[in-house]
Design a protein around this motif. Structure first.
Motif, PDB file in Angstrom:
ATOM      1  N   ASN A   1       7.495  55.206  78.675  1.00  0.00           N
ATOM      2  CA  ASN A   1       7.170  54.223  79.700  1.00  0.00           C
ATOM      3  C   ASN A   1       8.149  53.057  79.622  1.00  0.00           C
ATOM      4  O   ASN A   1       8.532  52.629  78.523  1.00  0.00           O
ATOM      5  CB  ASN A   1       5.737  53.719  79.510  1.00  0.00           C
ATOM      6  CG  ASN A   1       5.282  52.834  80.652  1.00  0.00           C
ATOM      7  OD1 ASN A   1       5.639  51.660  80.726  1.00  0.00           O
ATOM      8  ND2 ASN A   1       4.489  53.389  81.552  1.00  0.00           N
ATOM      9  N   GLU A   2       8.574  52.547  80.765  1.00  0.00           N
ATOM     10  CA  GLU A   2       9.586  51.485  80.781  1.00  0.00           C
ATOM     11  C   GLU A   2       9.112  50.224  80.075  1.00  0.00           C
ATOM     12  O   GLU A   2       9.901  49.559  79.392  1.00  0.00           O
ATOM     13  CB  GLU A   2       9.976  51.158  82.219  1.00  0.00           C
ATOM     14  CG  GLU A   2      11.133  50.174  82.311  1.00  0.00           C
ATOM     15  CD  GLU A   2      11.704  50.083  83.707  1.00  0.00           C
ATOM     16  OE1 GLU A   2      12.652  50.834  83.993  1.00  0.00           O
ATOM     17  OE2 GLU A   2      11.202  49.260  84.499  1.00  0.00           O
ATOM     18  N   MET A   3       7.837  49.894  80.202  1.00  0.00           N
ATOM     19  CA  MET A   3       7.317  48.699  79.526  1.00  0.00           C
ATOM     20  C   MET A   3       7.397  48.868  78.015  1.00  0.00           C
ATOM     21  O   MET A   3       7.708  47.920  77.287  1.00  0.00           O
ATOM     22  CB  MET A   3       5.875  48.436  79.964  1.00  0.00           C
ATOM     23  CG  MET A   3       5.729  48.061  81.437  1.00  0.00           C
ATOM     24  SD  MET A   3       4.022  47.688  81.897  1.00  0.00           S
ATOM     25  CE  MET A   3       3.712  46.250  80.876  1.00  0.00           C
TER      26      MET A   3
ATOM     27  N   SER B   1       3.842  54.746  87.835  1.00  0.00           N
ATOM     28  CA  SER B   1       4.516  53.945  86.813  1.00  0.00           C
ATOM     29  C   SER B   1       6.000  54.301  86.809  1.00  0.00           C
ATOM     30  O   SER B   1       6.427  55.285  87.414  1.00  0.00           O
ATOM     31  CB  SER B   1       3.910  54.203  85.428  1.00  0.00           C
ATOM     32  OG  SER B   1       4.020  55.574  85.085  1.00  0.00           O
ATOM     33  N   VAL B   2       6.784  53.496  86.118  1.00  0.00           N
ATOM     34  CA  VAL B   2       8.219  53.748  85.960  1.00  0.00           C
ATOM     35  C   VAL B   2       8.451  54.211  84.530  1.00  0.00           C
ATOM     36  O   VAL B   2       8.050  53.524  83.577  1.00  0.00           O
ATOM     37  CB  VAL B   2       9.051  52.491  86.257  1.00  0.00           C
ATOM     38  CG1 VAL B   2      10.537  52.769  86.058  1.00  0.00           C
ATOM     39  CG2 VAL B   2       8.794  52.009  87.674  1.00  0.00           C
ATOM     40  N   VAL B   3       9.067  55.371  84.374  1.00  0.00           N
ATOM     41  CA  VAL B   3       9.272  55.941  83.045  1.00  0.00           C
ATOM     42  C   VAL B   3      10.726  56.371  82.886  1.00  0.00           C
ATOM     43  O   VAL B   3      11.488  56.449  83.858  1.00  0.00           O
ATOM     44  CB  VAL B   3       8.344  57.152  82.813  1.00  0.00           C
ATOM     45  CG1 VAL B   3       6.886  56.739  82.921  1.00  0.00           C
ATOM     46  CG2 VAL B   3       8.658  58.266  83.806  1.00  0.00           C
ATOM     47  N   TRP B   4      11.094  56.657  81.634  1.00  0.00           N
ATOM     48  CA  TRP B   4      12.421  57.180  81.311  1.00  0.00           C
ATOM     49  C   TRP B   4      12.238  58.557  80.701  1.00  0.00           C
ATOM     50  O   TRP B   4      11.408  58.739  79.818  1.00  0.00           O
ATOM     51  CB  TRP B   4      13.145  56.248  80.343  1.00  0.00           C
ATOM     52  CG  TRP B   4      13.574  54.971  81.001  1.00  0.00           C
ATOM     53  CD1 TRP B   4      12.780  53.906  81.307  1.00  0.00           C
ATOM     54  CD2 TRP B   4      14.882  54.632  81.447  1.00  0.00           C
ATOM     55  NE1 TRP B   4      13.509  52.924  81.922  1.00  0.00           N
ATOM     56  CE2 TRP B   4      14.804  53.332  82.021  1.00  0.00           C
ATOM     57  CE3 TRP B   4      16.104  55.285  81.431  1.00  0.00           C
ATOM     58  CZ2 TRP B   4      15.911  52.699  82.562  1.00  0.00           C
ATOM     59  CZ3 TRP B   4      17.216  54.653  81.956  1.00  0.00           C
ATOM     60  CH2 TRP B   4      17.117  53.369  82.520  1.00  0.00           C
ATOM     61  N   ARG B   5      13.028  59.510  81.187  1.00  0.00           N
ATOM     62  CA  ARG B   5      12.857  60.897  80.759  1.00  0.00           C
ATOM     63  C   ARG B   5      14.211  61.541  80.514  1.00  0.00           C
ATOM     64  O   ARG B   5      15.192  61.253  81.212  1.00  0.00           O
ATOM     65  CB  ARG B   5      12.094  61.683  81.832  1.00  0.00           C
ATOM     66  CG  ARG B   5      11.505  62.982  81.335  1.00  0.00           C
ATOM     67  CD  ARG B   5      10.672  63.646  82.401  1.00  0.00           C
ATOM     68  NE  ARG B   5       9.943  64.795  81.890  1.00  0.00           N
ATOM     69  CZ  ARG B   5       9.243  65.620  82.635  1.00  0.00           C
ATOM     70  NH1 ARG B   5       9.171  65.424  83.946  1.00  0.00           N
ATOM     71  NH2 ARG B   5       8.604  66.640  82.090  1.00  0.00           N
ATOM     72  N   CYS B   6      14.269  62.413  79.524  1.00  0.00           N
ATOM     73  CA  CYS B   6      15.519  63.103  79.187  1.00  0.00           C
ATOM     74  C   CYS B   6      15.945  63.978  80.357  1.00  0.00           C
ATOM     75  O   CYS B   6      15.130  64.673  80.981  1.00  0.00           O
ATOM     76  CB  CYS B   6      15.327  63.936  77.927  1.00  0.00           C
ATOM     77  SG  CYS B   6      16.814  64.859  77.446  1.00  0.00           S
ATOM     78  N   ILE B   7      17.247  63.960  80.651  1.00  0.00           N
ATOM     79  CA  ILE B   7      17.772  64.737  81.765  1.00  0.00           C
ATOM     80  C   ILE B   7      17.544  66.228  81.553  1.00  0.00           C
ATOM     81  O   ILE B   7      17.355  66.981  82.514  1.00  0.00           O
ATOM     82  CB  ILE B   7      19.274  64.438  81.957  1.00  0.00           C
ATOM     83  CG1 ILE B   7      19.462  62.998  82.445  1.00  0.00           C
ATOM     84  CG2 ILE B   7      19.918  65.416  82.925  1.00  0.00           C
ATOM     85  CD1 ILE B   7      20.894  62.602  82.653  1.00  0.00           C
TER      86      ILE B   7
ATOM     87  N   VAL C   1      12.901  47.125  72.660  1.00  0.00           N
ATOM     88  CA  VAL C   1      14.206  46.463  72.634  1.00  0.00           C
ATOM     89  C   VAL C   1      14.060  44.996  72.251  1.00  0.00           C
ATOM     90  O   VAL C   1      14.829  44.469  71.438  1.00  0.00           O
ATOM     91  CB  VAL C   1      14.897  46.601  74.010  1.00  0.00           C
ATOM     92  CG1 VAL C   1      16.151  45.742  74.063  1.00  0.00           C
ATOM     93  CG2 VAL C   1      15.245  48.049  74.290  1.00  0.00           C
ATOM     94  N   VAL C   2      13.075  44.317  72.816  1.00  0.00           N
ATOM     95  CA  VAL C   2      12.843  42.906  72.483  1.00  0.00           C
ATOM     96  C   VAL C   2      12.494  42.755  71.007  1.00  0.00           C
ATOM     97  O   VAL C   2      12.987  41.839  70.321  1.00  0.00           O
ATOM     98  CB  VAL C   2      11.722  42.327  73.366  1.00  0.00           C
ATOM     99  CG1 VAL C   2      11.331  40.929  72.876  1.00  0.00           C
ATOM    100  CG2 VAL C   2      12.168  42.263  74.818  1.00  0.00           C
ATOM    101  N   GLN C   3      11.656  43.656  70.485  1.00  0.00           N
ATOM    102  CA  GLN C   3      11.296  43.594  69.063  1.00  0.00           C
ATOM    103  C   GLN C   3      12.515  43.811  68.170  1.00  0.00           C
ATOM    104  O   GLN C   3      12.680  43.139  67.145  1.00  0.00           O
ATOM    105  CB  GLN C   3      10.232  44.648  68.759  1.00  0.00           C
ATOM    106  CG  GLN C   3       8.868  44.351  69.375  1.00  0.00           C
ATOM    107  CD  GLN C   3       7.872  45.472  69.137  1.00  0.00           C
ATOM    108  OE1 GLN C   3       8.105  46.359  68.318  1.00  0.00           O
ATOM    109  NE2 GLN C   3       6.755  45.429  69.870  1.00  0.00           N
ATOM    110  N   ALA C   4      13.379  44.741  68.577  1.00  0.00           N
ATOM    111  CA  ALA C   4      14.585  45.014  67.783  1.00  0.00           C
ATOM    112  C   ALA C   4      15.512  43.796  67.758  1.00  0.00           C
ATOM    113  O   ALA C   4      16.078  43.446  66.714  1.00  0.00           O
ATOM    114  CB  ALA C   4      15.308  46.223  68.360  1.00  0.00           C
ATOM    115  N   ILE C   5      15.653  43.133  68.917  1.00  0.00           N
ATOM    116  CA  ILE C   5      16.500  41.935  68.981  1.00  0.00           C
ATOM    117  C   ILE C   5      15.914  40.820  68.130  1.00  0.00           C
ATOM    118  O   ILE C   5      16.628  40.136  67.379  1.00  0.00           O
ATOM    119  CB  ILE C   5      16.659  41.482  70.442  1.00  0.00           C
ATOM    120  CG1 ILE C   5      17.453  42.527  71.241  1.00  0.00           C
ATOM    121  CG2 ILE C   5      17.371  40.132  70.511  1.00  0.00           C
ATOM    122  CD1 ILE C   5      17.550  42.220  72.714  1.00  0.00           C
TER     123      ILE C   5
END
Length: 248
Positions: free
Chosen positions: A157-159, A135-141, A165-169
């Motif tokens: 997780n990127e999804m 999977s593609v994820v985002w992690r703190c450096i 982000v979509v919900q916030a917009i």
């Protein structure tokens, strides 16, 4: 610069030497070369041995002279100066708490805008393989490399990040009364400040700073404060422009 080089190669554009291969160092020199705007920086190199005619790069040993309008330009000066500003901006995007400087990356729309709420570092996009599940994820450096900071931020997780982000917009657009009131306050504030700093005055100041930035960059002098002021003036100019359009 990698993308520019690949684009030139894909279009079949040859280098000045007639080669098909473009190097990022060549692109870098082209983007910074003041000769394209009709100016000339003298004494970029100097002779160290007159008998052997040995010349070396001038790193401040010999005084340099910047000449404006030395010859006909082939690139508009305002575009060239914007490029210099962008080069400065991309050099250091964020300075971490430990003093490490993070450079620019444009590989993803979330790059450099997802900040850890615990340690203040940026999140980095990585390809994750957890027991055969890719999977593609985002992690703190701070959890990827030694930063001197202990961080317990969870992997995102990127999804999940995309959905949030979509919900916030959608939430923002759904509640128009909230952001419209804030927008009106911002417009009024900008108009008041625009009375003191007109767009013409900002442009004039920008032009002076851009020339000073170019001279300092070419002579290897510190220009961080000038670059910061240019970015602030750019933002102020955009606010003035938006306020004028909306007001009229």
């Amino acid at each position: 610069m990698d993308r520019i080089a690949k684009g030139l190669e894909a279009d079949g554009i040859l280098t000045g030497a007639g080669k098909t291969k473009w190097w990022t160092s060549t692109i870098n020199k082209i983007l910074r070369n003041e000769k394209y705007i009709g100016d000339a920086l003298l004494q970029k190199t100097y002779t160290t041995d007159f008998l052997n005619k040995t010349r070396v790069k001038n790193n401040g040993i010999v005084p340099q002279c910047y000449v404006e309008g030395n010859h006909e330009a082939i690139i508009p000066k305002d575009i060239f100066l914007r490029v210099q500003e962008e080069l400065v901006r991309r050099r250091v995007v964020k300075t971490s708490a430990n003093g490490k400087k993070r450079s620019y990356s444009c590989n993803h729309c979330f790059a450099q805008i997802v900040i850890c709420g615990e340690c203040g570092e940026m999140f980095r996009r990585i390809h994750w393989n957890n027991r055969g599940c890719k999977s593609v994820v985002w992690r703190c450096i701070s959890r990827l490399e030694p930063t001197g900071q202990e961080c317990h931020a969870r992997i995102v997780n990127e999804m999940v990040l995309e959905n949030v982000v979509v919900q916030a917009i959608n939430t923002l657009l759904g509640d128009k009364s909230t952001y419209q009131a804030q927008l009106q306050q911002n417009i009024a504030k900008v108009i008041r400040s625009a009375q003191q700093n007109t767009a013409d005055g900002i442009n004039e100041r920008l032009q002076r700073l851009q020339k000073e930035l170019l001279k300092k960059a070419n002579s290897k002098e510190a220009y961080g404060e000038i670059a910061d002021e240019i970015f602030k003036l750019r933002e102020q100019h955009e606010k003035c422009t938006v306020a004028f359009v909306l007001w009229t």
